[in-house]
Motif scaffolding. Structure first.
Motif, PDB file in Angstrom:
ATOM      1  N   LEU A   1      -0.364 -20.152 -21.475  1.00 24.71           N
ATOM      2  CA  LEU A   1      -0.678 -21.420 -22.211  1.00 24.71           C
ATOM      3  C   LEU A   1       0.267 -21.710 -23.270  1.00 24.71           C
ATOM      4  O   LEU A   1       0.717 -22.995 -23.307  1.00 24.71           O
ATOM      5  CB  LEU A   1      -2.084 -20.885 -22.834  1.00 24.71           C
ATOM      6  N   ALA A   2       0.751 -20.667 -23.985  1.00 29.90           N
ATOM      7  CA  ALA A   2       2.053 -20.875 -24.932  1.00 29.90           C
ATOM      8  C   ALA A   2       3.216 -21.368 -24.189  1.00 29.90           C
ATOM      9  O   ALA A   2       3.930 -22.433 -24.865  1.00 29.90           O
ATOM     10  CB  ALA A   2       2.184 -19.512 -25.628  1.00 29.90           C
ATOM     11  N   ASP A   3       3.419 -20.904 -23.179  1.00 29.05           N
ATOM     12  CA  ASP A   3       4.709 -21.170 -22.439  1.00 29.05           C
ATOM     13  C   ASP A   3       4.420 -22.604 -21.957  1.00 29.05           C
ATOM     14  O   ASP A   3       5.650 -23.430 -21.849  1.00 29.05           O
ATOM     15  CB  ASP A   3       4.596 -20.331 -21.075  1.00 29.05           C
ATOM     16  N   THR A   4       3.300 -23.114 -21.451  1.00 29.38           N
ATOM     17  CA  THR A   4       3.239 -24.573 -21.017  1.00 29.38           C
ATOM     18  C   THR A   4       3.345 -25.632 -22.128  1.00 29.38           C
ATOM     19  O   THR A   4       3.890 -26.568 -22.097  1.00 29.38           O
ATOM     20  CB  THR A   4       1.947 -24.748 -20.422  1.00 29.38           C
ATOM     21  N   VAL A   5       2.694 -25.206 -23.392  1.00 25.30           N
ATOM     22  CA  VAL A   5       3.071 -26.047 -24.708  1.00 25.30           C
ATOM     23  C   VAL A   5       4.402 -26.090 -25.051  1.00 25.30           C
ATOM     24  O   VAL A   5       5.022 -27.228 -25.100  1.00 25.30           O
ATOM     25  CB  VAL A   5       2.177 -25.566 -25.786  1.00 25.30           C
ATOM     26  N   ARG A   6       5.146 -25.092 -25.054  1.00 25.61           N
ATOM     27  CA  ARG A   6       6.484 -24.941 -25.621  1.00 25.61           C
ATOM     28  C   ARG A   6       7.514 -25.670 -24.481  1.00 25.61           C
ATOM     29  O   ARG A   6       8.360 -26.600 -24.766  1.00 25.61           O
ATOM     30  CB  ARG A   6       7.137 -23.507 -25.659  1.00 25.61           C
ATOM     31  N   ARG A   7       7.079 -25.550 -23.191  1.00 30.88           N
ATOM     32  CA  ARG A   7       8.031 -26.420 -22.151  1.00 30.88           C
ATOM     33  C   ARG A   7       7.708 -27.849 -22.296  1.00 30.88           C
ATOM     34  O   ARG A   7       8.729 -28.522 -22.218  1.00 30.88           O
ATOM     35  CB  ARG A   7       7.426 -25.927 -20.545  1.00 30.88           C
ATOM     36  N   PHE A   8       6.508 -28.160 -22.555  1.00 25.59           N
ATOM     37  CA  PHE A   8       6.072 -29.616 -22.824  1.00 25.59           C
ATOM     38  C   PHE A   8       6.829 -30.124 -23.922  1.00 25.59           C
ATOM     39  O   PHE A   8       7.830 -31.427 -24.014  1.00 25.59           O
ATOM     40  CB  PHE A   8       4.779 -29.863 -22.948  1.00 25.59           C
ATOM     41  N   ASP A   9       7.032 -29.367 -25.153  1.00 27.80           N
ATOM     42  CA  ASP A   9       7.706 -29.924 -26.294  1.00 27.80           C
ATOM     43  C   ASP A   9       9.250 -29.931 -26.162  1.00 27.80           C
ATOM     44  O   ASP A   9       9.706 -30.940 -26.308  1.00 27.80           O
ATOM     45  CB  ASP A   9       7.387 -28.868 -27.314  1.00 27.80           C
ATOM     46  N   ALA A  10       9.872 -28.913 -25.207  1.00 26.73           N
ATOM     47  CA  ALA A  10      11.059 -28.943 -24.874  1.00 26.73           C
ATOM     48  C   ALA A  10      11.521 -30.212 -24.069  1.00 26.73           C
ATOM     49  O   ALA A  10      12.603 -30.611 -24.119  1.00 26.73           O
ATOM     50  CB  ALA A  10      11.549 -27.779 -24.248  1.00 26.73           C
ATOM     51  N   ARG A  11      10.672 -30.654 -23.250  1.00 23.93           N
ATOM     52  CA  ARG A  11      10.973 -31.551 -22.242  1.00 23.93           C
ATOM     53  C   ARG A  11      10.734 -33.117 -22.925  1.00 23.93           C
ATOM     54  O   ARG A  11      11.058 -33.965 -22.409  1.00 23.93           O
ATOM     55  CB  ARG A  11      10.403 -31.544 -20.933  1.00 23.93           C
ATOM     56  N   SER A  12       9.923 -32.923 -23.831  1.00 20.04           N
ATOM     57  CA  SER A  12       9.268 -34.550 -24.541  1.00 20.04           C
ATOM     58  C   SER A  12      10.769 -34.688 -25.586  1.00 20.04           C
ATOM     59  O   SER A  12      11.146 -34.057 -26.455  1.00 20.04           O
ATOM     60  CB  SER A  12       8.157 -34.285 -25.136  1.00 20.04           C
ATOM     61  N   SER A  13      10.818 -36.117 -25.598  1.00 18.59           N
ATOM     62  CA  SER A  13      11.777 -36.552 -26.515  1.00 18.59           C
ATOM     63  C   SER A  13      11.123 -37.046 -27.953  1.00 18.59           C
ATOM     64  O   SER A  13      11.509 -37.262 -28.727  1.00 18.59           O
ATOM     65  CB  SER A  13      12.487 -37.810 -26.221  1.00 18.59           C
ATOM     66  N   ARG A  14       9.885 -36.971 -27.960  1.00 17.42           N
ATOM     67  CA  ARG A  14       9.030 -37.101 -29.195  1.00 17.42           C
ATOM     68  C   ARG A  14       8.952 -35.898 -30.095  1.00 17.42           C
ATOM     69  O   ARG A  14       8.894 -34.790 -29.707  1.00 17.42           O
ATOM     70  CB  ARG A  14       7.601 -37.160 -28.930  1.00 17.42           C
ATOM     71  N   PRO A  15       9.266 -36.160 -31.339  1.00 13.47           N
ATOM     72  CA  PRO A  15       9.171 -35.207 -32.437  1.00 13.47           C
ATOM     73  C   PRO A  15       7.823 -34.592 -32.432  1.00 13.47           C
ATOM     74  O   PRO A  15       6.870 -35.163 -32.517  1.00 13.47           O
ATOM     75  CB  PRO A  15       9.410 -35.809 -33.745  1.00 13.47           C
ATOM     76  N   MET A  16       7.344 -32.983 -32.412  1.00 12.51           N
ATOM     77  CA  MET A  16       6.464 -32.553 -32.505  1.00 12.51           C
ATOM     78  C   MET A  16       6.197 -31.446 -33.264  1.00 12.51           C
ATOM     79  O   MET A  16       7.307 -30.726 -33.412  1.00 12.51           O
ATOM     80  CB  MET A  16       5.722 -32.045 -30.847  1.00 12.51           C
ATOM     81  N   TYR A  17       5.134 -31.073 -33.787  1.00  6.60           N
ATOM     82  CA  TYR A  17       4.969 -29.818 -34.435  1.00  6.60           C
ATOM     83  C   TYR A  17       4.220 -28.696 -33.745  1.00  6.60           C
ATOM     84  O   TYR A  17       2.945 -29.131 -33.219  1.00  6.60           O
ATOM     85  CB  TYR A  17       4.318 -30.009 -35.974  1.00  6.60           C
ATOM     86  N   ILE A  18       4.685 -27.639 -33.400  1.00  9.25           N
ATOM     87  CA  ILE A  18       4.190 -26.742 -32.370  1.00  9.25           C
ATOM     88  C   ILE A  18       3.817 -25.676 -32.995  1.00  9.25           C
ATOM     89  O   ILE A  18       4.753 -24.930 -33.769  1.00  9.25           O
ATOM     90  CB  ILE A  18       5.005 -26.572 -30.922  1.00  9.25           C
ATOM     91  N   TYR A  19       2.550 -25.126 -32.928  1.00  7.87           N
ATOM     92  CA  TYR A  19       2.302 -23.902 -33.191  1.00  7.87           C
ATOM     93  C   TYR A  19       1.556 -23.007 -32.246  1.00  7.87           C
ATOM     94  O   TYR A  19       0.404 -23.546 -31.909  1.00  7.87           O
ATOM     95  CB  TYR A  19       1.386 -23.809 -34.655  1.00  7.87           C
ATOM     96  N   THR A  20       2.099 -21.843 -31.960  1.00  8.86           N
ATOM     97  CA  THR A  20       1.263 -21.050 -30.734  1.00  8.86           C
ATOM     98  C   THR A  20       1.294 -19.740 -31.049  1.00  8.86           C
ATOM     99  O   THR A  20       1.924 -19.138 -31.714  1.00  8.86           O
ATOM    100  CB  THR A  20       2.178 -21.341 -29.222  1.00  8.86           C
ATOM    101  N   GLU A  21       0.054 -18.996 -30.619  1.00  8.32           N
ATOM    102  CA  GLU A  21      -0.296 -17.666 -30.718  1.00  8.32           C
ATOM    103  C   GLU A  21      -0.739 -17.173 -29.266  1.00  8.32           C
ATOM    104  O   GLU A  21      -1.389 -18.021 -28.589  1.00  8.32           O
ATOM    105  CB  GLU A  21      -1.365 -17.323 -31.874  1.00  8.32           C
ATOM    106  N   GLN A  22      -0.464 -16.087 -28.996  1.00  8.53           N
ATOM    107  CA  GLN A  22      -0.847 -15.647 -27.652  1.00  8.53           C
ATOM    108  C   GLN A  22      -1.316 -14.215 -27.859  1.00  8.53           C
ATOM    109  O   GLN A  22      -1.078 -13.399 -28.708  1.00  8.53           O
ATOM    110  CB  GLN A  22       0.310 -15.596 -26.753  1.00  8.53           C
ATOM    111  N   PHE A  23      -2.283 -13.692 -26.820  1.00  7.52           N
ATOM    112  CA  PHE A  23      -2.569 -12.284 -26.741  1.00  7.52           C
ATOM    113  C   PHE A  23      -1.628 -11.211 -26.834  1.00  7.52           C
ATOM    114  O   PHE A  23      -1.903 -10.419 -27.541  1.00  7.52           O
ATOM    115  CB  PHE A  23      -3.572 -12.140 -25.605  1.00  7.52           C
ATOM    116  N   ASP A  24      -0.774 -11.432 -25.885  1.00  2.03           N
ATOM    117  CA  ASP A  24       0.200 -10.383 -26.014  1.00  2.03           C
ATOM    118  C   ASP A  24       1.389 -10.379 -26.560  1.00  2.03           C
ATOM    119  O   ASP A  24       2.531 -10.110 -26.152  1.00  2.03           O
ATOM    120  CB  ASP A  24       0.348 -10.108 -24.251  1.00  2.03           C
ATOM    121  N   MET A  25       1.545 -10.994 -27.946  1.00  2.00           N
ATOM    122  CA  MET A  25       2.788 -11.013 -28.806  1.00  2.00           C
ATOM    123  C   MET A  25       3.204  -9.686 -28.852  1.00  2.00           C
ATOM    124  O   MET A  25       2.287  -8.836 -29.419  1.00  2.00           O
ATOM    125  CB  MET A  25       2.472 -11.940 -29.999  1.00  2.00           C
TER     126      MET A  25
END
Length: 551
Positions: A527-551
């Motif tokens: 899930l965190a990977d998908t969110v970060r991948r979308f942010d990286a491919r989008s030209s829109r400025p976004m604020y992203i904060y992710t947490e995952q189970f196995d950090m």
């Protein structure tokens, strides 16, 4: 000018001492640089119009830097990688610089001794990375989880330095035929310290396969390592060992002291495929999304385990007086805790930690995404936003959406009342990934699909409509027609897995052209990977904060 032979030993000692001191300065400088890059991000999030255009190159670079690439079990974080490479390079320079003009011993042995001193000088920063109350977090703006990753990287790096130190030493003394050197106490202590550090590194790599074994081995091996490395080290580097011991000791002592001070009674409640630890806690305030370390003597006396707080502090407007911890029983302490369901146990609390995200109320468009028990992070965030909206309603028509993924319909019971509260301000979508709509139970949260709300004959406080693989649940106290786009009081159910990438794409496309969209997600690593991948491919400025189970 060459250094006189009789002064070379003293010059070498002075240089080693100075270079060892520079280690902390180099690390601090790298963190300040890292923080400066992300401090700029705070300004570009607020930029609009012409200024947004000027920030566009910076936005694109930062997006690429913070996107984590994964190749099987290996992850690649560009920003963190740059920081680590700078750290490695500066240590390499400090190890080798100004050693060629020291000739009273073989050059490789001079370098070997410098390597050992630099390795010991790295111990205090390495231990600082492992503690919760971390001063470096303020310099870098990094969460404890990422700092803990740096702690592990530094540990492996120091282990490699020690290997070089031992290798150069063995080669030098064997070349002189002075094998008795390997039998003297300082050398023996060095071998023991090296062995203990090997156990620490292996345990760190295997922590996800047996957390309790990792904790025990890390504690015992860590203590033996500090004792033996102290007796192995020269006098001019022993202060680094002492300071590392103080850092580790104060961290453990403060945890136990706070644990006894925050000792509370907690009720263990059985839930479908989970348990809830309901801790009596009315006089403490914590930020939504925070986590704590818990010690439960009845389940495991000496161990502390982290859990996310699934409720909002009563001092922040919550009607609850207790602190809720949602726990999925697996093995170890969670399995033993599940056997205590229905009982009241003593709980020692160390906290509060985490919650290092930006204030979400500054964003007009906010989407929160959770998978399974990851909602313990996003549910409090949503509730806190609901409280703020009720106290100070926004005038710009905020777009708030909450996406929740569960495997089974009964897992919705984990946050039953919270979802009702959230639906007052958020569009709520619940995806049941391992059940069809026909399998959803008929109760006050989940319903079987029916043709319409008017002919259902449902006498509960909610009404339901269905379309294809969706269910919409609406509070009947809300005098509104059933919408296709959800309004207040509505919860929409889906059967199957969601396409998170498309959900984010639709949500961001509906935002204004120069608007920054905030995304907070917690769940599995994918899930965190998908969110970060979308942010990286989008030209829109976004604020992203992710947490995952196995950090």
């Amino acid at each position: 000018m060459s250094i006189p032979f009789y002064l070379q030993y003293y010059v070498e000692q002075a240089r080693s001492k100075r270079h060892s001191q520079l280690v902390v300065g180099v690390l601090l400088g790298a963190f300040v640089l890292y923080n400066a890059i992300y401090f700029i991000a705070g300004y570009r999030l607020k930029a609009r119009g012409r200024w947004r255009t000027l920030w566009q190159p910076v936005i694109l670079i930062q997006k690429r830097l913070r996107y984590v690439h994964r190749f099987g079990f290996v992850s690649f974080d560009p920003a963190l990688t740059i920081l680590v490479l700078v750290y490695f390079a500066m240590n390499g320079l400090l190890v080798y610089t100004k050693t060629s003009d020291i000739t009273y011993e073989a050059n490789y042995y001079i370098v070997g001794k410098r390597v050992g001193r630099i390795a010991v000088a790295n111990l205090p920063p390495m231990y600082i990375m492992s503690i919760k109350n971390n001063p470096f977090a303020h310099f870098a703006g990094l969460s404890h989880e990422k700092l803990n990753v740096l702690h592990r990287i530094m540990g492996l790096f120091v282990f490699c330095l020690v290997m070089l130190h031992i290798g150069f030493g063995i080669k030098y003394w064997y070349s002189l035929g002075f094998t008795y050197y390997f039998k003297i106490p300082p050398t023996i202590f060095g071998y023991i310290a090296y062995s203990m550090m090997g156990i620490l590194c292996v345990g760190g790599l295997l922590r996800h396969f047996g957390y309790e074994i990792f904790v025990i081995s890390h504690t015992v091996a860590g203590l033996l390592f500090l004792v033996t490395i102290y007796f192995h080290s020269e006098e001019n580097v022993k202060p680094y060992v002492v300071s590392s011991t103080l850092i580790a000791g104060l961290d453990r002592t403060s945890r136990w002291v706070k644990g006894f001070y925050l000792r509370q009674q907690a009720t263990v409640i059985a839930l479908p495929d989970a348990i809830e630890l309901n801790v009596r806690c009315t006089k403490y305030r914590w930020k939504a999304g925070s986590h704590i370390f818990v010690r439960i003597p009845k389940a495991r006396f000496g161990q502390w385990h982290p859990f996310t707080i699934a409720s909002v502090s009563s001092l922040d407007g919550s009607a609850e007086e207790n602190m809720r911890l949602l726990i999925r029983p697996r093995k170890g302490i969670t399995k033993r805790l599940a056997k205590l369901a229905g009982q009241t146990v003593a709980v020692h609390v160390d906290g509060f930690y985490g919650g290092n995200y930006r204030d979400l109320s500054q964003f007009r468009s906010v989407i929160l995404i959770a998978g399974g028990s990851g909602a313990s992070f996003t549910v409090p965030l949503a509730i806190s936003q609901c409280h703020r909206e009720s106290e100070k309603p926004s005038t710009d028509g905020r777009r708030l959406r909450f996406v929740f993924m569960v495997q089974r319909p009964e897992h919705v019971d984990w946050y039953r009342s919270d979802l009702r509260t959230i639906s007052n301000e958020f569009e709520v979508d619940i995806y049941v990934t391992r059940a069809s709509l026909e399998e959803l139970p008929r109760d006050d949260i989940t319903f079987e699909p029916i043709n319409s709300a008017s002919d259902s004959g449902n006498t509960s406080d909610h009404s339901v409509t269905s379309e294809k693989n969706e269910l919409v649940l609406q509070d009947s106290s809300v005098d509104q027609p059933m919408p296709s786009r959800l309004r207040r009081g509505c919860i929409r159910y889906h059967s199957g897995r969601p396409d998170i990438y498309n959900i984010l794409d639709d949500f961001t496309n509906a935002a204004e052209h120069d608007e920054t969209v905030a995304v907070a997600a917690c769940g599995a690593l994918s899930l965190a990977d998908t969110v970060r991948r979308f942010d990286a491919r989008s030209s829109r400025p976004m604020y992203i904060y992710t947490e995952q189970f196995d950090m």
